[in-house]
Design a protein around this motif. Structure first.
Motif, short mmCIF file in Angstrom:
data_model
loop_
_atom_site.label_atom_id
_atom_site.label_comp_id
_atom_site.label_asym_id
_atom_site.label_seq_id
_atom_site.Cartn_x
_atom_site.Cartn_y
_atom_site.Cartn_z
N PHE A 157 0.69 -1.16 -0.23
CA PHE A 157 -0.26 0.08 0.10
C PHE A 157 0.84 1.33 0.08
O PHE A 157 0.42 2.37 -0.72
N TYR B 174 -5.35 -8.29 0.05
CA TYR B 174 -5.62 -8.16 1.49
C TYR B 174 -6.74 -9.35 2.12
O TYR B 174 -6.49 -9.84 3.05
N SER B 175 -7.66 -9.29 1.43
CA SER B 175 -8.75 -10.43 1.76
C SER B 175 -8.19 -11.77 1.85
O SER B 175 -8.42 -12.69 2.46
N GLU C 21 1.42 7.55 -6.18
CA GLU C 21 0.58 8.59 -6.39
C GLU C 21 1.65 9.76 -6.17
O GLU C 21 1.09 10.81 -6.79
N PHE D 66 1.80 1.97 -3.44
CA PHE D 66 0.64 2.73 -3.95
C PHE D 66 0.78 4.25 -3.69
O PHE D 66 0.57 5.09 -4.59
N VAL D 67 1.00 4.37 -2.46
CA VAL D 67 1.05 6.14 -1.96
C VAL D 67 2.25 6.71 -2.96
O VAL D 67 2.03 7.71 -3.28
N ALA E 125 -7.20 -4.68 -2.10
CA ALA E 125 -8.14 -5.05 -1.40
C ALA E 125 -8.28 -6.49 -1.64
O ALA E 125 -8.36 -7.33 -0.68
N PHE E 126 -8.07 -7.10 -2.81
CA PHE E 126 -8.30 -8.67 -3.16
C PHE E 126 -6.97 -9.33 -2.33
O PHE E 126 -7.31 -10.17 -1.58
N LEU F 165 -6.04 10.28 -17.13
CA LEU F 165 -7.07 9.48 -17.13
C LEU F 165 -6.49 7.93 -17.02
O LEU F 165 -6.89 7.16 -16.27
N LEU G 144 -4.97 7.38 -13.65
CA LEU G 144 -5.86 7.27 -12.70
C LEU G 144 -6.61 6.00 -12.71
O LEU G 144 -6.78 5.26 -11.66
N PHE G 145 -7.05 5.53 -13.94
CA PHE G 145 -7.65 4.24 -13.91
C PHE G 145 -6.90 2.96 -13.38
O PHE G 145 -7.15 2.15 -12.58
N VAL H 58 -0.42 -6.56 3.92
CA VAL H 58 0.03 -5.60 2.76
C VAL H 58 1.60 -5.72 2.77
O VAL H 58 2.27 -5.12 1.79
N ILE I 152 -6.51 3.28 -9.82
CA ILE I 152 -7.94 2.63 -9.09
C ILE I 152 -7.68 1.03 -8.82
O ILE I 152 -8.20 0.41 -8.13
N VAL J 297 -5.57 -0.24 -6.40
CA VAL J 297 -6.34 -0.13 -4.87
C VAL J 297 -7.12 -1.21 -4.92
O VAL J 297 -7.22 -2.10 -3.91
N THR J 298 -7.89 -1.80 -5.99
CA THR J 298 -8.69 -2.70 -5.87
C THR J 298 -7.95 -4.32 -5.84
O THR J 298 -8.51 -5.03 -4.95
#
Lengths: 112, 494
Positions: free
Chosen positions: B131, B182-183, B138, B134-135, B179-180, B165, B168-169, B188, B172, B175-176
């Motif tokens: 994560f 992490y679950s 960005e 990711f930061v 999430a996968f 664009l 950005l996509f 992370v 996103i 991030v998704t």
């Protein structure tokens, strides 16, 4: 509960992608906002939605909601706020300079 | 106490960026401060490189929290080598910037954004947490959005929308994917992820997530079906900004692919790594086709980013010691030479007043030094023996022959030929021919442009001629990459 949330996130993703594929610049920006909302909902969902107290330490409580996804989502929300505001200003300026907000016409040509 | 070293390449440019935001109007002061801080930062990075090479990986648990609970910064040999390369390129760009940028652009926070970009890139190389990666992505992307639109011309605004664009996509999707992950894994932290993936022997869902991550990093790195956004936006900003982008941004994507697919997702190589070889082949082919298709010299160089990325991914796909050494060698070589080429092409189009090959000729009469620098760098990029591109490619090809991947090796060789052709086209059509009397010779600007470029090409040539010197480092890196336990142990400190 997770299944409902996953479906909702999926709908958000579909709506976001549909909007991104439009011609009008503003709709594309709206699409990115919907997409990031979908992603944020998805993080919370994937961190397991089991019941528990909010992650604030209090005496006598043993069950807490998982704090990590909440922190991740908070970070991600702030980042996407920054990005959205940048994108809005950028599209405003671009539409102003190029005198169109139609992505089809924003292709450019070879004479520049 | 020495473990604090790992944070310095992130914190120094961050402080520099904040400091320079306060003095952005005093251009000369800002310029000199930026140069000074850049030299300081490069020096620090060089020292850390030396320290890591002598003593092994430096791991910093930020805030003193134990490894999987806090964020760890891991300065292993690969990460710190790339940080050092980043800083060398940054140094050349800072010295180039004042001659290439108009004063108005320079005073509008250019140096702040520059240092924030360096912060993001160094952070992405050093972090040990997905994560946090990711930061830092960005951080560097935000700085790059600001830099690509700096000046606000019509073309810039138009192209940068597409750039923003697409990035950005992919963010996103990143991030998704987190999430996968992490679950499935409940963590992370990269080292812990690697451990847990190993425990469950990478079930099907994990391979799927791996491919999703590959999609994200492949978009950032401009791999075959995902490269369409790259060439044009890279030609619109100022040359010094394009040089920074070309040298650093796509390479952060490549680094992330290397890291994830040598550390975490290494148990289903027959599926993932074979996919890489295919994608590398297509990236090579489409990149050179693009480079041959145009007469715009900036666009030629921008398309040349893709075959280079293709070579690196090919090395990862082949996945043996020789090929991975080759990838790492090629990564470092390509960062330096791409920056040099973008600066060169920027200088040429500034001095000739156009970036269209059809309108240039005989520049060698006015600017011999720039011409010969372009000649050398074409050889470096194509991989002619004494230079650095040769060794990287040789190692990758050796690796591919050892694994019996003959077709990809032939594609690699042929594309090298076409890369050489696309660059020689600039040299032959732009520099040869009759003297163009309409060009007003600007010796002062030419000299100012030449020094930073020569500095980078010097490093590039050194990397090739002194291969004996650098090869042990690269071999250590590939050894670390092939044995993920070394990374995991350095994070968890048994």
């Amino acid at each position: 509960m997770e299944i409902i949330m996953s479906v909702v996130a999926g709908i958000l993703f579909a709506a976001g992608i549909y909007n991104i594929l439009q011609k009008q610049l503003l709709r594309i920006v709206i699409g990115t906002v919907i997409l990031s909302n979908g992603a944020h909902l998805f993080i919370i969902t994937m961190g397991k939605l089991k019941r528990g107290a909010p992650p604030v330490l209090e005496y006598g409580i043993t069950e807490y909601a998982d704090p990590l996804p909440q922190a991740l989502v908070l970070t991600s929300i702030v980042i996407s706020f920054g990005l959205t505001s940048l994108l809005l200003v950028l599209s405003y300026r671009a539409a102003q300079e190029n005198e169109t907000d139609n992505m089809e016409k924003l292709r450019g040509n070879h004479d520049e | 106490m020495m473990s604090n070293l790992a944070v310095l390449p992130i914190i120094i440019p961050l402080i520099a960026g904040i400091l320079l935001a306060f003095i952005h109007k005093k251009t000369i002061l800002a310029r000199n401060t930026a140069k000074l801080l850049s030299i300081l930062n490069t020096g620090v990075a060089a020292y850390i490189f030396y320290y890591v090479y002598q003593n092994g990986t430096v791991t910093l648990e930020t805030g003193g929290w134990e490894a999987p609970y806090g964020i760890v910064l891991v300065a292993d040999l690969l990460a710190i080598t790339l940080v050092l390369t980043t800083n060398i390129i940054g140094l050349a760009c800072v010295f180039y910037a004042q001659h290439s940028l108009a004063e108005k652009k320079e005073s509008f926070y250019f140096y702040s954004f520059f240092f924030l970009l360096i912060t993001g890139v160094s952070g992405a190389f050093l972090t040990g947490d997905l994560f946090n990666l990711f930061v830092f992505f960005e951080v560097l992307l935000m700085a790059s959005y600001a830099l690509i639109t700096l000046g606000g011309e019509k073309v810039q605004l138009r192209e940068s929308i597409k750039y923003v664009l697409v990035n950005l996509f992919s963010s996103i999707v990143f991030v998704t994917t987190i999430a996968f992950l992490y679950s499935v894994l409940g963590t992370v932290n990269m080292a812990q992820m690697a451990e847990r993936v190993q425990e469950v022997e990478q079930r099907g869902i994990l391979t799927t997530i791996g491919i999703l991550l590959f999609f994200v990093f492949g978009t950032k790195a401009a791999l075959f079906p995902l490269y369409y956004w790259l060439p044009k936006p890279y030609t619109v900003p100022n040359p010094v900004i394009s040089a920074l982008f070309a040298a650093l941004l796509t390479k952060v994507g490549v680094y992330s692919i290397i890291r994830m697919f040598t550390l975490v997702f290494v148990h289903q190589t027959s599926l993932t790594h074979d996919l890489f070889i295919w994608i590398a082949g297509f990236t090579l082919v489409f990149g050179v086709i693009g480079a041959l298709s145009t007469d715009n010299i900036k666009l030629i160089i921008a398309y040349n980013i893709m075959p280079a990325v293709g070579f690196m991914i090919m090395g990862i796909g082949i996945y043996n010691q020789t090929a991975i050494s080759g990838s790492v060698y090629y990564l470092v070589h390509d960062m330096i030479i791409k920056a040099a080429l973008f600066l060169l092409v920027g200088a040429i189009s500034y001095l000739a007043g156009t970036s269209d090959l059809r309108k240039m000729r005989g520049l060698i009469n006015q600017y011999p030094l720039l011409g010969w620098l372009l000649f050398i760098s074409a050889f470096v990029l194509a991989g002619v023996p004494p230079f650095s591109g040769f060794i990287g490619k040789l190692l990758i090809l050796q690796g591919s022959f050892a694994e019996g991947e003959i077709i990809i090796a032939i594609i690699g060789l042929l594309s090298s030929l076409l890369i050489l052709y696309s660059l020689m086209k600039i040299f032959v059509r732009g520099f040869w021919g009759e003297k163009d009397e309409t060009i007003i010779v600007n010796k002062k600007a030419a000299n100012a442009f030449t020094w930073p470029i020569a500095f980078l090409i010097f490093f590039s040539v050194l990397l090739g001629v002194g291969a004996e010197l650098f090869y042990p480092v690269v071999e250590d890196i590939s050894n670390d990459l092939l044995n993920p336990e070394i990374y995991i142990d350095s994070v968890f400190k048994e």
